[in-house]
Design a protein around this motif. Structure first.
Motif, PDB file in Angstrom:
ATOM      1  N   ALA A 197      85.458  70.013  67.947  1.00 41.13           N
ATOM      2  CA  ALA A 197      86.628  70.120  67.068  1.00 41.13           C
ATOM      3  C   ALA A 197      87.549  71.245  67.521  1.00 41.13           C
ATOM      4  O   ALA A 197      88.786  71.138  67.427  1.00 41.13           O
ATOM      5  CB  ALA A 197      86.173  70.354  65.633  1.00 41.13           C
ATOM      6  N   ALA A 198      86.975  72.344  68.029  1.00 43.82           N
ATOM      7  CA  ALA A 198      87.796  73.453  68.518  1.00 43.82           C
ATOM      8  C   ALA A 198      88.590  73.044  69.750  1.00 43.82           C
ATOM      9  O   ALA A 198      89.775  73.398  69.895  1.00 43.82           O
ATOM     10  CB  ALA A 198      86.911  74.661  68.822  1.00 43.82           C
ATOM     11  N   VAL A 199      87.920  72.293  70.646  1.00 42.87           N
ATOM     12  CA  VAL A 199      88.617  71.815  71.844  1.00 42.87           C
ATOM     13  C   VAL A 199      89.755  70.887  71.469  1.00 42.87           C
ATOM     14  O   VAL A 199      90.829  70.879  72.089  1.00 42.87           O
ATOM     15  CB  VAL A 199      87.618  71.134  72.799  1.00 42.87           C
ATOM     16  N   ALA A 200      89.543  70.093  70.408  1.00 39.50           N
ATOM     17  CA  ALA A 200      90.583  69.157  69.959  1.00 39.50           C
ATOM     18  C   ALA A 200      91.673  69.847  69.154  1.00 39.50           C
ATOM     19  O   ALA A 200      92.555  69.167  68.607  1.00 39.50           O
ATOM     20  CB  ALA A 200      89.935  68.052  69.124  1.00 39.50           C
ATOM     21  N   GLN A 201      91.596  71.177  69.075  1.00 37.51           N
ATOM     22  CA  GLN A 201      92.609  71.987  68.389  1.00 37.51           C
ATOM     23  C   GLN A 201      92.723  71.631  66.910  1.00 37.51           C
ATOM     24  O   GLN A 201      93.807  71.577  66.329  1.00 37.51           O
ATOM     25  CB  GLN A 201      93.980  71.813  69.071  1.00 37.51           C
ATOM     26  N   GLY A 202      91.542  71.406  66.303  1.00 34.78           N
ATOM     27  CA  GLY A 202      91.527  71.199  64.864  1.00 34.78           C
ATOM     28  C   GLY A 202      91.605  72.523  64.123  1.00 34.78           C
ATOM     29  O   GLY A 202      91.702  73.595  64.718  1.00 34.78           O
ATOM     30  N   SER A 203      91.521  72.464  62.810  1.00 33.74           N
ATOM     31  CA  SER A 203      91.605  73.659  61.974  1.00 33.74           C
ATOM     32  C   SER A 203      90.212  74.038  61.509  1.00 33.74           C
ATOM     33  O   SER A 203      89.494  73.216  60.939  1.00 33.74           O
ATOM     34  CB  SER A 203      92.507  73.393  60.765  1.00 33.74           C
ATOM     35  N   PHE A 204      89.827  75.307  61.773  1.00 28.63           N
ATOM     36  CA  PHE A 204      88.487  75.701  61.326  1.00 28.63           C
ATOM     37  C   PHE A 204      88.422  75.808  59.802  1.00 28.63           C
ATOM     38  O   PHE A 204      87.357  75.739  59.217  1.00 28.63           O
ATOM     39  CB  PHE A 204      88.032  77.007  61.989  1.00 28.63           C
ATOM     40  N   GLU A 205      89.590  76.015  59.137  1.00 30.04           N
ATOM     41  CA  GLU A 205      89.594  76.030  57.676  1.00 30.04           C
ATOM     42  C   GLU A 205      89.125  74.703  57.100  1.00 30.04           C
ATOM     43  O   GLU A 205      88.556  74.658  55.997  1.00 30.04           O
ATOM     44  CB  GLU A 205      91.001  76.350  57.138  1.00 30.04           C
ATOM     45  N   ASP A 206      89.349  73.625  57.835  1.00 28.55           N
ATOM     46  CA  ASP A 206      88.864  72.313  57.396  1.00 28.55           C
ATOM     47  C   ASP A 206      87.504  71.966  58.008  1.00 28.55           C
ATOM     48  O   ASP A 206      86.673  71.302  57.362  1.00 28.55           O
ATOM     49  CB  ASP A 206      89.875  71.218  57.776  1.00 28.55           C
ATOM     50  N   ALA A 207      87.279  72.384  59.246  1.00 32.92           N
ATOM     51  CA  ALA A 207      86.059  71.985  59.960  1.00 32.92           C
ATOM     52  C   ALA A 207      84.815  72.646  59.377  1.00 32.92           C
ATOM     53  O   ALA A 207      83.764  71.997  59.249  1.00 32.92           O
ATOM     54  CB  ALA A 207      86.194  72.327  61.445  1.00 32.92           C
ATOM     55  N   PHE A 208      84.896  73.916  59.005  1.00 37.97           N
ATOM     56  CA  PHE A 208      83.705  74.616  58.515  1.00 37.97           C
ATOM     57  C   PHE A 208      83.196  74.048  57.194  1.00 37.97           C
ATOM     58  O   PHE A 208      81.984  73.798  57.049  1.00 37.97           O
ATOM     59  CB  PHE A 208      83.980  76.113  58.398  1.00 37.97           C
ATOM     60  N   PRO A 209      84.035  73.838  56.172  1.00 36.81           N
ATOM     61  CA  PRO A 209      83.521  73.236  54.933  1.00 36.81           C
ATOM     62  C   PRO A 209      82.932  71.842  55.158  1.00 36.81           C
ATOM     63  O   PRO A 209      81.929  71.484  54.531  1.00 36.81           O
ATOM     64  CB  PRO A 209      84.757  73.194  54.027  1.00 36.81           C
ATOM     65  N   ALA A 210      83.549  71.070  56.057  1.00 37.54           N
ATOM     66  CA  ALA A 210      83.013  69.738  56.344  1.00 37.54           C
ATOM     67  C   ALA A 210      81.643  69.836  56.996  1.00 37.54           C
ATOM     68  O   ALA A 210      80.717  69.066  56.673  1.00 37.54           O
ATOM     69  CB  ALA A 210      83.981  68.969  57.235  1.00 37.54           C
ATOM     70  N   ALA A 211      81.473  70.806  57.906  1.00 32.12           N
ATOM     71  CA  ALA A 211      80.179  70.986  58.560  1.00 32.12           C
ATOM     72  C   ALA A 211      79.123  71.436  57.551  1.00 32.12           C
ATOM     73  O   ALA A 211      77.967  70.990  57.597  1.00 32.12           O
ATOM     74  CB  ALA A 211      80.303  72.006  59.686  1.00 32.12           C
ATOM     75  N   ALA A 212      79.520  72.318  56.640  1.00 30.27           N
ATOM     76  CA  ALA A 212      78.575  72.781  55.619  1.00 30.27           C
ATOM     77  C   ALA A 212      78.134  71.643  54.717  1.00 30.27           C
ATOM     78  O   ALA A 212      76.963  71.562  54.324  1.00 30.27           O
ATOM     79  CB  ALA A 212      79.205  73.900  54.795  1.00 30.27           C
ATOM     80  N   GLU A 213      79.048  70.743  54.404  1.00 32.40           N
ATOM     81  CA  GLU A 213      78.689  69.595  53.564  1.00 32.40           C
ATOM     82  C   GLU A 213      77.719  68.674  54.280  1.00 32.40           C
ATOM     83  O   GLU A 213      76.782  68.138  53.674  1.00 32.40           O
ATOM     84  CB  GLU A 213      79.960  68.841  53.168  1.00 32.40           C
ATOM     85  N   GLU A 214      77.921  68.481  55.578  1.00 38.53           N
ATOM     86  CA  GLU A 214      76.982  67.654  56.349  1.00 38.53           C
ATOM     87  C   GLU A 214      75.601  68.299  56.389  1.00 38.53           C
ATOM     88  O   GLU A 214      74.576  67.624  56.286  1.00 38.53           O
ATOM     89  CB  GLU A 214      77.513  67.453  57.773  1.00 38.53           C
ATOM     90  N   MET A 215      75.561  69.625  56.522  1.00 36.13           N
ATOM     91  CA  MET A 215      74.278  70.303  56.527  1.00 36.13           C
ATOM     92  C   MET A 215      73.600  70.209  55.164  1.00 36.13           C
ATOM     93  O   MET A 215      72.367  70.126  55.071  1.00 36.13           O
ATOM     94  CB  MET A 215      74.460  71.769  56.912  1.00 36.13           C
ATOM     95  N   ARG A 216      74.403  70.196  54.120  1.00 32.14           N
ATOM     96  CA  ARG A 216      73.845  70.039  52.782  1.00 32.14           C
ATOM     97  C   ARG A 216      73.120  68.695  52.661  1.00 32.14           C
ATOM     98  O   ARG A 216      72.034  68.595  52.076  1.00 32.14           O
ATOM     99  CB  ARG A 216      74.948  70.147  51.736  1.00 32.14           C
ATOM    100  N   LYS A 217      73.708  67.658  53.229  1.00 33.30           N
ATOM    101  CA  LYS A 217      73.091  66.335  53.187  1.00 33.30           C
ATOM    102  C   LYS A 217      71.787  66.321  53.982  1.00 33.30           C
ATOM    103  O   LYS A 217      70.797  65.713  53.562  1.00 33.30           O
ATOM    104  CB  LYS A 217      74.064  65.291  53.738  1.00 33.30           C
ATOM    105  N   VAL A 218      71.803  66.982  55.145  1.00 31.55           N
ATOM    106  CA  VAL A 218      70.586  67.037  55.960  1.00 31.55           C
ATOM    107  C   VAL A 218      69.472  67.753  55.215  1.00 31.55           C
ATOM    108  O   VAL A 218      68.320  67.297  55.175  1.00 31.55           O
ATOM    109  CB  VAL A 218      70.879  67.733  57.307  1.00 31.55           C
ATOM    110  N   ILE A 219      69.809  68.883  54.590  1.00 33.47           N
ATOM    111  CA  ILE A 219      68.809  69.672  53.876  1.00 33.47           C
ATOM    112  C   ILE A 219      68.231  68.886  52.707  1.00 33.47           C
ATOM    113  O   ILE A 219      67.033  68.962  52.415  1.00 33.47           O
ATOM    114  CB  ILE A 219      69.421  71.000  53.408  1.00 33.47           C
ATOM    115  N   SER A 220      69.075  68.112  52.030  1.00 29.13           N
ATOM    116  CA  SER A 220      68.590  67.329  50.890  1.00 29.13           C
ATOM    117  C   SER A 220      67.620  66.240  51.310  1.00 29.13           C
ATOM    118  O   SER A 220      66.849  65.733  50.480  1.00 29.13           O
ATOM    119  CB  SER A 220      69.772  66.702  50.148  1.00 29.13           C
ATOM    120  N   GLN A 221      67.626  65.858  52.585  1.00 22.30           N
ATOM    121  CA  GLN A 221      66.737  64.809  53.082  1.00 22.30           C
ATOM    122  C   GLN A 221      65.430  65.349  53.670  1.00 22.30           C
ATOM    123  O   GLN A 221      64.570  64.565  54.070  1.00 22.30           O
ATOM    124  CB  GLN A 221      67.468  63.968  54.130  1.00 22.30           C
TER     125      GLN A 221
END
Length: 325
Positions: free
Chosen positions: A94-118
């Motif tokens: 995502a950094a290479v694609a010049q995305g926004s870390f303000e959006d990327a970090f919360p999305a990554a945390a949500e994905e990790m939340r799903k992994v942890i719940s499983q």
């Protein structure tokens, strides 16, 4: 005081949820390195200077504050480590694609939340005693594993048996034991002593296995029997059984008769004291725990052999009978 009053009005279930969701991004620190996080923020900041890098790191931390400061099943550590490694790789893309870390970090945390719940849940600690390896958990806020805070020694169990009857001890615990390399050793503290002090116990080397018995029980057997469960020579639990022998001698016996019977029947077995359980066929059929796969196979083999012998004898009889005619 106002804060305490507010907390007291929160339902217990909601309070437990709030505690489990406390500010904890420690899992992020356990499963990613500082170098990985710093390099990731450098990729996002590029030429914007160290201030932007610091803003990125703060945002990274803030995004994971919503995750639980949980106790993870120890067996799931590698799975969670792989998930964090994959998360870092995705953020680099995502950094290479010049995305926004303000959006990327919360999305990554949500994905990790799903992994942890499983992940598999942590096994609960089963009181009152024992080293319960199956309940080992990994603590993110300390980045280490821990076992249940329970003593090795179990409470003493009282067993009362009439003189001349049979006493049986079952060395089992309520928590799951490892499937292999489990051994049992027995000890005895004589003299009617009720204790858990290991200095009073002597080994009973002839007794093996999780079931042991004494028959017939005599007053000299009063005391505490101890069973130690080990896994690969490491103690998992120590169980104690206090045997209280009650009842008078059989009617009509004199002290001389009692002494004579003690010499004849018990002298050769004094060193043995407690014997391992060797079930009869009737006990096998009435005790479900004795019907192990090995015992079932042996019973099936004996039945098959008996049927084959009967068939062979019948065939030989008829052959002899008709050949004579």
């Amino acid at each position: 005081m106002a804060l305490l009053s507010l907390v007291s009005t929160v339902p217990s279930a909601l309070l437990a949820l709030l505690v489990s969701r406390a500010s904890t991004w420690a899992c992020l620190l356990c499963f990613t390195t500082y170098a990985e996080r710093f390099r990731l923020c450098q990729m996002w900041a590029r030429a914007q200077g160290p201030r932007r890098v610091q803003q990125c790191q703060d945002a990274f931390t803030a995004a994971f504050e919503g995750l639980s400061n949980m106790e993870i099943n120890y067996e799931e550590r590698s799975r969670l480590q792989d998930a964090f490694t994959q998360m870092v790789l995705s953020l680099q893309e995502a950094a290479v694609a010049q995305g926004s870390f303000e959006d990327a970090f919360p999305a990554a945390a949500e994905e990790m939340r799903k992994v942890i719940s499983q992940l598999k849940e942590v096994h609960p600690c089963v009181p009152p005693c024992g080293v319960q390896e199956v309940a080992r958990r990994f603590l993110c806020h300390k980045c280490l594993s821990t076992l249940c805070d329970l003593p090795l020694d179990c409470p003493v169990q009282d067993v009362t048996v009439n003189r001349g009857d049979q006493a049986m001890f079952t060395c089992v615990v309520d928590f799951q034991l490892p499937p292999e390399e489990i051994t049992y050793s027995w000890k005895f503290a004589a003299g009617g002593m009720r204790t858990r002090d290991v200095s009073y116990f002597q080994d009973v080397p002839q007794a093996r296995g999780y079931l042991a018995r004494i028959r017939p029980v005599q007053p000299k057997h009063s005391g505490t029997f101890s069973c130690v469960i080990k896994h690969d020579q490491r103690p998992l639990a120590r169980l104690y059984f206090f045997l209280n022998v009650t009842g008078p001698p059989p009617r009509g016996e004199t002290e001389l008769q009692v002494a004579f019977r003690e010499v004849v029947r018990w002298a050769p077995r004094d060193a043995e004291m407690i014997e391992p359980w060797r079930p009869t066929l009737g006990e096998l059929l009435t005790r479900p725990e004795a019907l192990t796969p090995v015992n079932l196979c042996l019973l099936a083999a004996v039945a098959a052999l008996a049927a084959a012998m009967m068939t062979m004898l019948a065939w030989m009889f008829f052959r002899w009978y008709f050949s004579g005619n």
